[in-house]
Design a protein around this motif. Structure first.
Motif, PDB file in Angstrom:
ATOM      1  N   THR A 288      46.384   9.588  48.956  1.00 36.06           N
ATOM      2  CA  THR A 288      45.543   9.410  47.781  1.00 36.06           C
ATOM      3  C   THR A 288      44.093   9.790  48.072  1.00 36.06           C
ATOM      4  O   THR A 288      43.651   9.804  49.225  1.00 36.06           O
ATOM      5  CB  THR A 288      45.581   7.945  47.293  1.00 36.06           C
ATOM      6  OG1 THR A 288      45.148   7.088  48.350  1.00 36.06           O
ATOM      7  CG2 THR A 288      46.992   7.559  46.871  1.00 36.06           C
ATOM      8  N   ASN A 289      43.357  10.081  47.004  1.00 33.77           N
ATOM      9  CA  ASN A 289      41.936  10.360  47.146  1.00 33.77           C
ATOM     10  C   ASN A 289      41.129   9.076  46.972  1.00 33.77           C
ATOM     11  O   ASN A 289      41.703   7.991  46.833  1.00 33.77           O
ATOM     12  CB  ASN A 289      41.486  11.438  46.145  1.00 33.77           C
ATOM     13  CG  ASN A 289      41.765  11.026  44.701  1.00 33.77           C
ATOM     14  OD1 ASN A 289      41.902   9.837  44.396  1.00 33.77           O
ATOM     15  ND2 ASN A 289      41.841  12.013  43.812  1.00 33.77           N
ATOM     16  N   GLU A 290      39.825   9.207  46.978  1.00 31.12           N
ATOM     17  CA  GLU A 290      38.970   8.024  46.886  1.00 31.12           C
ATOM     18  C   GLU A 290      39.169   7.263  45.577  1.00 31.12           C
ATOM     19  O   GLU A 290      38.929   6.063  45.498  1.00 31.12           O
ATOM     20  CB  GLU A 290      37.499   8.435  47.048  1.00 31.12           C
ATOM     21  CG  GLU A 290      37.152   8.902  48.452  1.00 31.12           C
ATOM     22  CD  GLU A 290      35.677   9.221  48.600  1.00 31.12           C
ATOM     23  OE1 GLU A 290      34.935   9.092  47.594  1.00 31.12           O
ATOM     24  OE2 GLU A 290      35.270   9.606  49.716  1.00 31.12           O
ATOM     25  N   ALA A 291      39.606   7.960  44.544  1.00 32.66           N
ATOM     26  CA  ALA A 291      39.830   7.328  43.238  1.00 32.66           C
ATOM     27  C   ALA A 291      41.194   6.661  43.161  1.00 32.66           C
ATOM     28  O   ALA A 291      41.547   6.076  42.136  1.00 32.66           O
ATOM     29  CB  ALA A 291      39.689   8.360  42.127  1.00 32.66           C
ATOM     30  N   GLY A 292      41.970   6.773  44.262  1.00 28.21           N
ATOM     31  CA  GLY A 292      43.292   6.170  44.268  1.00 28.21           C
ATOM     32  C   GLY A 292      44.364   7.038  43.647  1.00 28.21           C
ATOM     33  O   GLY A 292      45.499   6.587  43.428  1.00 28.21           O
TER      34      GLY A 292
END
Length: 580
Positions: A288-292
């Motif tokens: 996942t990225n920082e935004a989930g």
């Protein structure tokens, strides 16, 4: 104590919602009374048992150098927010607000509060090591509370927390607690095992559960009768299979298996042992990225022998598989072109990572799904029919008969009830709450911590699950509500019976024995039935007929029949049996 002054309230029938033996007997014997789902009143007899458990725990904790304090049941949410547990814990954590709208929790455990105490009070390495403990009420909002005190919502625990300057000192503190726990459980008089447990994300080997052996236990305990090896099912390992892998003797063959989607059904259809089949388990891991948001997904194929079950804890420790989930039906069909039940590693539509259990890695001529409904493949061999797997790992639960990892015998499995746990925490909470002390180098360092719990109210229930018969509870002496009961038959009609019973009662009290005199005037059958149900381990009966012979009758709760003992010798006889 005299029974007429005490409170005894027994029932002939257990409540309809009582499922396990301990719940039934504790209710029938008048030890507990239900107030709400998973919430019980501890009635006078039950409280006496709990107090005896607490006394043993307190004595041994003090002996081990721990210091008692008490932390609040209701705790400010701010501390739990520091470690992230206020958000991460599920609905088991009871969250409440006060009249000002401030958030609080009803504590199920106290790592945050004790760490807050340490960061305020323990400033220097010179104050370490330190171990604080409490015996306190806890609350866990179980979705389905059941089994009486075995899985209630409100319960009493002893929880202790050690603080040390480094890992070496922390491990020494852990061993002190592990030894104290063995003394505690030895004194309870229960059959138990200390078993190695999984340490989770912290890792290492410093985690042990204390399990009371009982056929109704929720946990599977693995041990070697020929050695000291013991572990819970999550942690248990077997000796790695001996190589080399056998040579291929069968041709690769696509075989019709109509309607047979399980390894057991396929083995039965083909007339082969289940351990020649291989099951396919499809997992996935998401990046996942920082935004989930999911940006990448990796699909994995795990292969286990058909007669083995996957161990999720072990699988989660395979490199790359931390936080795995089971693949969706769409992901499975995308990679295999087939629905579950007929999956295998040959003829995949899309590449994936293959991890095989150690047992599968040494198999030859095995059977797996053909990635086509109603078909399997027989005679599969590594190297010849498909490449060697990406990884080989221990993925399975052990089974009885596996070789012990210490090589000293075969593993056996029994059931147990977890009543205690000792665990090395490391710096998980001290870092999360920035709890530091000044080291001897003058620099701040994070506390190395350990936690140590005992289920005080769960333990009596576990004791009953281990010690009962068709008549009721059989308490070990150390935690029985009363150690001895004197049962005079017809004391309201016989001065001799009354005088003898009261003198024996006085003598037992003077000798420091926890005794109750049943002076209620009950009929013998009803009186004996009550005490057998309650489970007092030692019973002395005084009656006119036996007194004429100059004797009383002694019977241990486990004895099949009473023994006649001269009245003058009863005290010594009882004390002798108590020492056994």
């Amino acid at each position: 104590m005299k029974a007429s002054q005490f409170f005894i309230s027994t029932l002939k029938e257990a409540p309809a919602d009582a499922e396990v033996v301990s719940h039934k007997l504790m209710t029938r014997a008048g030890l507990i009374k239900k107030l709400g789902a998973g919430i019980y009143n501890y009635m006078p007899l039950g409280l006496r048992v709990i107090r005896k458990v607490e006394a043993i725990v307190r004595e041994e904790m003090n002996r081990a150098g721990a210091v008692e304090l008490t932390m609040p049941v209701v705790q400010p949410a701010e501390l739990w927010q520091e470690t992230g547990r206020f958000e991460k814990m599920g609905p088991e954590l009871l969250r409440i607000q006060d009249r000002h709208g401030r958030d609080f929790v009803v504590q199920p455990t106290s790592e945050e509060v004790i760490t807050d105490i340490a960061r305020q009070e323990l400033k220097s390495y010179k104050q370490l090591p330190k171990n604080f403990y409490q015996i306190q009420t806890k609350f866990r909002d179980e979705r389905r509370p059941r089994f009486g005190l075995m899985r209630g919502r409100e319960f009493i625990m002893k929880d202790a927390y050690s603080f040390d300057r480094d890992q070496v000192a922390a491990k020494a503190s852990y061993q002190v607690m592990a030894a104290a726990y063995r003394r505690i459980f030895d004194r309870f008089g229960l059959t138990y095992r200390a078993v190695a447990a999984d340490s989770g994300a912290i890792g290492g080997d410093l985690s042990e559960e204390f399990q009371v052996i009982a056929a109704t236990g929720e946990d599977a305990i693995v041990y070697c009768p020929q050695s000291d090896y013991a572990a819970n099912m999550e942690k248990a390992e077997a000796l790695a299979p001996a190589g080399p892998r056998g040579a291929a003797t069968q041709a690769l063959t696509k075989t019709a298996t109509p309607g047979k989607s399980t390894c057991a059904d396929v083995a039965e259809l083909l007339g082969v042992p289940l351990n020649t089949t291989v099951k396919s388990l499809v997992l996935a891991t998401d990046e996942t990225n920082e935004a989930g948001e999911i940006v990448k997904t990796q699909v994995w194929l795990l292969l286990l022998r058909g007669d083995h079950d996957m161990n999720e804890i072990k699988v989660g420790k395979v490199p790359g598989l931390a936080g795995f989930r089971f693949a969706t039906l769409g992901e499975i069909e995308d990679h295999f072109g087939c629905k579950p039940g007929y999956l295998g590693p040959i003829g995949l539509k899309k590449p994936l990572k293959i991890v095989v259990d150690r047992e599968v890695a040494v198999m030859a001529d095995w059977i797996c799904g053909a990635n086509e409904v109603d078909f399997h493949i027989t005679g599969v061999n590594w190297g010849r029919d498909l490449p060697e797997p990406d990884m080989v790992a221990d993925l399975r639960n052990v089974v009885a008969g596996d070789r012990s990892p210490d090589g000293k015998g075969e593993l056996a499995i029994e059931r147990g009830i977890e009543v205690g746990h000792v665990f090395y925490l490391g710096t998980k909470y001290s870092k999360g709450m920035n709890a530091t002390f000044l080291g001897d180098d003058g620099k701040p360092a994070f506390f190395e911590m350990g936690c140590y719990g005992i289920g005080v109210t769960r333990l009596p229930a576990a004791a009953i699950e281990q010690n009962h018969d068709e008549r009721g509870i059989i308490w070990p002496d150390a935690i029985a509500p009363f150690t001895v009961v004197v049962c005079p038959v017809g004391m309201d009609r016989s001065e001799a019976v009354k005088a003898t019973a009261e003198q024996l009662y006085a003598d037992l009290l003077a000798a420091g024995v926890d005794v109750i005199l049943d002076d209620r005037g009950e009929r013998p059958g009803a009186m004996f039935a009550d005490w057998e149900l309650i489970g007092v381990p030692h019973r002395v009966t005084i009656g006119d007929k036996s007194l004429k012979e100059g004797v009383g009758e002694y019977q241990h709760r486990r004895d099949a029949a009473a023994t006649k003992v001269a009245v003058a010798d009863i005290l010594a006889h009882v004390k002798g049996r108590m020492a056994v």
